[in-house]
Design an enzyme around this catalytic site. Structure first.
Site, PDB file in Angstrom:
ATOM      1  N   CYS A  86       1.147 -36.172  13.704  1.00 27.33           N
ATOM      2  CA  CYS A  86       0.569 -36.600  14.841  1.00 27.33           C
ATOM      3  C   CYS A  86       0.060 -35.589  15.444  1.00 27.33           C
ATOM      4  CB  CYS A  86       1.616 -37.667  15.676  1.00 27.33           C
ATOM      5  SG  CYS A  86       3.035 -36.589  15.897  1.00 27.33           S
ATOM      6  N   CYS A 141     -11.282 -41.301   4.644  1.00 31.92           N
ATOM      7  CA  CYS A 141     -11.787 -39.852   4.821  1.00 31.92           C
ATOM      8  C   CYS A 141     -12.001 -39.278   3.310  1.00 31.92           C
ATOM      9  CB  CYS A 141     -11.298 -38.907   5.646  1.00 31.92           C
ATOM     10  SG  CYS A 141     -12.136 -37.175   5.451  1.00 31.92           S
TER      11      CYS A 141
HETATM   12 ZN    ZN Z   1     -13.297 -37.232   7.422  1.00 32.41          ZN
END
Ligand code: ZN
Length: 146
Positions: A86, A141
């Site tokens: 995190c 991503c």
């Molecule tokens: Zn990315």
């Protein structure tokens, strides 16, 4: 199968993160909560930095982590090592890592996941040591750009 959670440092992760068997799971808050928090703490003023992430990492916000846990297991098929982080990896990162470990124990099904790790010092530590941060808006991503 009892899963133990161990820590990995940014410098250990850097050479490993391109390996096909590793998945990096980002459990920070959603972008909107980040914006609010950062605004509140007045930590940052560069808006483009808000959505930076470790290239190739998957985002599973800690707030909805439990609901999405089966999606996560699907997403990491073929990976045997999961690295959670995190912002600081003090609370949410280890909590989600443990939650997954419990879930896997109850599942009693071989998912192929062997190692559950937490990135020491989290994303903030990663970024602060000048390690590559991706700013793409792709979900998930795909980038390896610095
Ligand atoms: Zn990315």
């Amino acid at each position: 199968m009892a899963q133990t959670i161990s820590y990995i440092t940014g410098s250990q992760l850097l050479p490993l993160k391109r390996l096909p068997n590793i998945a990096i799971i980002d459990v920070r808050y959603s972008i909107w909560v980040c914006l609010l928090l950062w605004e509140f703490n007045n930590l940052r003023d560069d808006e483009r930095s808000y959505d930076g992430h470790i290239a190739g990492s998957l985002h599973y916000a800690s707030g909805t982590f439990t609901d999405k846990i089966s999606n996560l297991i699907q997403d990491v098929k073929g990976k045997d090592t999961l690295v959670f982080h995190c912002a600081l990896s003090q609370v949410r990162g280890p909590t989600c890592a443990r939650r997954l470990a419990y879930h896997l124990e109850e599942l009693k099904e071989d998912t192929g996941i062997k190692n559950i790790l937490v990135l020491e010092r989290g994303f903030n530590g990663w970024e602060a040591s000048g390690r590559p941060v991706c700013h793409c808006t792709d979900i998930p991503c795909k980038g390896e750009s610095a």
